[in-house]
Write a protein that holds these residues in place. Structure first.
Motif, PDB file in Angstrom:
ATOM      1  N   GLY A  24       0.834  -1.212   0.000  1.00  0.00           N
ATOM      2  CA  GLY A  24       0.000   0.000   0.000  1.00  0.00           C
ATOM      3  C   GLY A  24       0.861   1.251   0.000  1.00  0.00           C
ATOM      4  N   SER A  25       1.944   1.197  -0.751  1.00  0.00           N
ATOM      5  CA  SER A  25       2.934   2.295  -0.711  1.00  0.00           C
ATOM      6  C   SER A  25       2.414   3.596  -1.325  1.00  0.00           C
ATOM      7  CB  SER A  25       4.229   1.870  -1.402  1.00  0.00           C
ATOM      8  OG  SER A  25       3.958   1.352  -2.679  1.00  0.00           O
ATOM      9  N   HIS A  62       1.609   6.975  -2.736  1.00  0.00           N
ATOM     10  CA  HIS A  62       2.439   8.172  -2.971  1.00  0.00           C
ATOM     11  C   HIS A  62       3.651   8.258  -2.051  1.00  0.00           C
ATOM     12  CE1 HIS A  62      -0.016  10.487  -5.823  1.00  0.00           C
ATOM     13  NE2 HIS A  62      -1.027   9.866  -5.256  1.00  0.00           N
ATOM     14  N   PHE A 110       3.701   8.933   1.035  1.00  0.00           N
ATOM     15  CA  PHE A 110       3.602  10.008   2.031  1.00  0.00           C
ATOM     16  C   PHE A 110       3.996   9.503   3.424  1.00  0.00           C
ATOM     17  CE2 PHE A 110      -0.001  11.676  -0.777  1.00  0.00           C
ATOM     18  CZ  PHE A 110       0.816  12.589  -1.415  1.00  0.00           C
ATOM     19  N   ASP A 111       3.624   8.248   3.703  1.00  0.00           N
ATOM     20  CA  ASP A 111       3.838   7.673   5.031  1.00  0.00           C
ATOM     21  C   ASP A 111       4.994   6.675   5.057  1.00  0.00           C
ATOM     22  OD1 ASP A 111       2.501   6.000   3.352  1.00  0.00           O
ATOM     23  OD2 ASP A 111       0.687   5.821   4.545  1.00  0.00           O
ATOM     24  N   ASP A 125       1.736  -1.828  -4.690  1.00  0.00           N
ATOM     25  CA  ASP A 125       0.457  -1.115  -4.754  1.00  0.00           C
ATOM     26  C   ASP A 125      -0.268  -1.568  -6.027  1.00  0.00           C
ATOM     27  OD1 ASP A 125      -0.445   1.719  -3.122  1.00  0.00           O
ATOM     28  OD2 ASP A 125      -1.588   1.201  -4.925  1.00  0.00           O
ATOM     29  N   ASP A 177      -2.502  -6.492  -6.924  1.00  0.00           N
ATOM     30  CA  ASP A 177      -3.612  -6.449  -5.984  1.00  0.00           C
ATOM     31  C   ASP A 177      -3.316  -7.482  -4.897  1.00  0.00           C
ATOM     32  OD1 ASP A 177      -6.031  -6.890  -4.689  1.00  0.00           O
ATOM     33  OD2 ASP A 177      -6.890  -7.986  -6.389  1.00  0.00           O
ATOM     34  N   VAL A 178      -3.158  -7.044  -3.681  1.00  0.00           N
ATOM     35  CA  VAL A 178      -2.737  -7.972  -2.620  1.00  0.00           C
ATOM     36  C   VAL A 178      -3.811  -8.988  -2.234  1.00  0.00           C
ATOM     37  CG1 VAL A 178      -1.004  -6.431  -1.612  1.00  0.00           C
ATOM     38  CG2 VAL A 178      -3.340  -6.387  -0.720  1.00  0.00           C
TER      39      VAL A 178
HETATM   40  C1  LIG Z   1      -4.688   5.099   2.060  1.00  0.00           C
HETATM   41  S1  LIG Z   1      -3.505   4.652   0.842  1.00  0.00           S
HETATM   42  C2  LIG Z   1      -2.078   4.427   1.849  1.00  0.00           C
HETATM   43  C3  LIG Z   1      -1.248   5.652   1.807  1.00  0.00           C
HETATM   44  C4  LIG Z   1      -0.091   5.538   0.863  1.00  0.00           C
HETATM   45  N1  LIG Z   1       0.991   4.837   1.539  1.00  0.00           N
HETATM   46  C5  LIG Z   1       0.344   6.903   0.385  1.00  0.00           C
HETATM   47  O1  LIG Z   1       1.252   7.505   0.997  1.00  0.00           O
HETATM   48  O2  LIG Z   1      -0.229   7.368  -0.602  1.00  0.00           O
HETATM   49  C6  LIG Z   1      -3.884   3.007   0.427  1.00  0.00           C
HETATM   50  C7  LIG Z   1      -3.090   2.503  -0.753  1.00  0.00           C
HETATM   51  O3  LIG Z   1      -3.434   1.124  -0.917  1.00  0.00           O
HETATM   52  C8  LIG Z   1      -3.567   0.836  -2.292  1.00  0.00           C
HETATM   53  N2  LIG Z   1      -4.458  -0.326  -2.395  1.00  0.00           N
HETATM   54  C9  LIG Z   1      -5.794  -0.393  -2.149  1.00  0.00           C
HETATM   55  N3  LIG Z   1      -6.247  -1.645  -2.350  1.00  0.00           N
HETATM   56  C10 LIG Z   1      -5.172  -2.393  -2.713  1.00  0.00           C
HETATM   57  C11 LIG Z   1      -4.994  -3.762  -3.059  1.00  0.00           C
HETATM   58  N4  LIG Z   1      -6.025  -4.605  -3.083  1.00  0.00           N
HETATM   59  N5  LIG Z   1      -3.740  -4.209  -3.382  1.00  0.00           N
HETATM   60  C12 LIG Z   1      -2.681  -3.338  -3.372  1.00  0.00           C
HETATM   61  N6  LIG Z   1      -2.788  -2.025  -3.061  1.00  0.00           N
HETATM   62  C13 LIG Z   1      -4.013  -1.561  -2.733  1.00  0.00           C
HETATM   63  C14 LIG Z   1      -4.143   2.119  -2.899  1.00  0.00           C
HETATM   64  O4  LIG Z   1      -3.847   2.173  -4.269  1.00  0.00           O
HETATM   65  C15 LIG Z   1      -3.439   3.184  -2.065  1.00  0.00           C
HETATM   66  O5  LIG Z   1      -2.240   3.614  -2.674  1.00  0.00           O
END
Ligand SMILES: C[S@@+](CC[C@H](N)C(=O)[O-])C[C@H]1O[C@@H](n2cnc3c(N)ncnc32)[C@H](O)[C@@H]1O
Length: 248
Positions: A62-63, A65, A67-68, A85, A108-109
């Motif tokens: 879930g990397s 952008h 940001f975290d 991601d 997709d995880v």
């Molecule tokens: C709330 S964001 C986490 C913040 C992220 N680390 C950032 O700094 O943008 C959740 C992230 O999970 C990814 N995501 C959602 N469902 C997913 C899945 N099934 N497999 C992989 N990534 C997924 C989204 O694309 C998104 O980038």
């Protein structure tokens, strides 16, 4: 439907569509510095927990952008950094260019998103080898995101009751935690478990983002001020309760 429920349903709908990686930068920009403490706490928890890990490979799920993600620290500490991601935004592609040991994996995880149109509520099938040799894995602000797209799909399909859909969505999150548990090395989860509507610092409505799933006890919890007013509504703030824990 009472006023609070109607307001909440509207906010949830907007938030669900808003939290894709494509939209998250916009949300962050709109919130200004309100996200800073959440992003700082997420990065600090990652750095605090990597101490005991062998320093071969770190995987961040879930990397988005980044940001975290304390990317430079991870790149210095580990031989290999793998960022996972469903979609890597341009900002992430640019950030990794300068670092020789960082790899982007697009997947997709849950392994179900491509199956949903072919099978009824397909069984989750997380990528088999992704964590096989990981020394340190972080599920990063992802657990509440996992159900969003399947929820949207199944709700629009109109074939199942809310209860059936919610049971399925809960099983997707549980499977994610089970997958992490089966992986070697140190595994951490940072994720939100509750959405809260808040007025003048007082929470007046809460909603479980994990469909009733119970998480292990948290090492830390904090508030992510995701949409201070008037972003979603002029009368209230929308915030998430975030928890962080290790999976043993
Ligand atoms: C709330 S964001 C986490 C913040 C992220 N680390 C950032 O700094 O943008 C959740 C992230 O999970 C990814 N995501 C959602 N469902 C997913 C899945 N099934 N497999 C992989 N990534 C997924 C989204 O694309 C998104 O980038």
């Amino acid at each position: 439907m009472c006023f609070v429920m109607a307001l909440y349903a509207d906010l949830r709908l907007k938030l669900n569509t808003a939290m894709s990686s494509r939209q998250i930068a916009k949300r962050k920009a709109a919130a200004g510095s309100a996200w800073d403490s959440h992003l700082d706490a997420s990065r600090a928890y990652i750095l605090k927990n990597l101490g005991d890990a062998n320093k071969g490979k770190v995987v961040i799920l879930g990397s988005g952008h980044l940001f975290d993600v304390p990317l430079v620290d991870l790149s210095k500490a580990f031989k290999q950094v793998v960022l996972v991601d469903v979609e890597h935004p341009k900002s992430a592609k640019k950030a990794v260019k300068a670092l020789g040991n960082v790899k982007l994996v697009t997947c997709d995880v849950t392994g179900i998103n491509n199956q949903l149109s072919q099978q009824d509520r397909p069984a989750p099938c997380p990528p088999k080898d992704l964590l096989a040799d990981a020394d340190f894995t972080v599920s990063l602000n992802l657990i509440s995101q996992i159900p969003l797209w399947p929820q949207d799909y199944l709700t629009k399909q109109g074939k199942h009751s809310d209860e059936t859909i919610n049971t399925y969505l809960k099983s997707l999150i549980q499977n994610h935690l089970d997958w992490l548990k089966s992986a070697p090395g140190i595994k951490c989860v940072i994720g939100d478990q509750e959405q809260q509507l808040c007025n003048k610092g007082k929470v007046f409505h809460t909603e479980d983002t994990l469909f009733g799933l119970e998480l292990p006890p948290a090492d830390e919890t904090w508030t992510w001020k995701i949409a201070p007013k008037p972003i979603w509504d002029k009368s209230c703030d929308l915030q998430h309760k975030v928890c962080a824990f290790r999976i043993e």
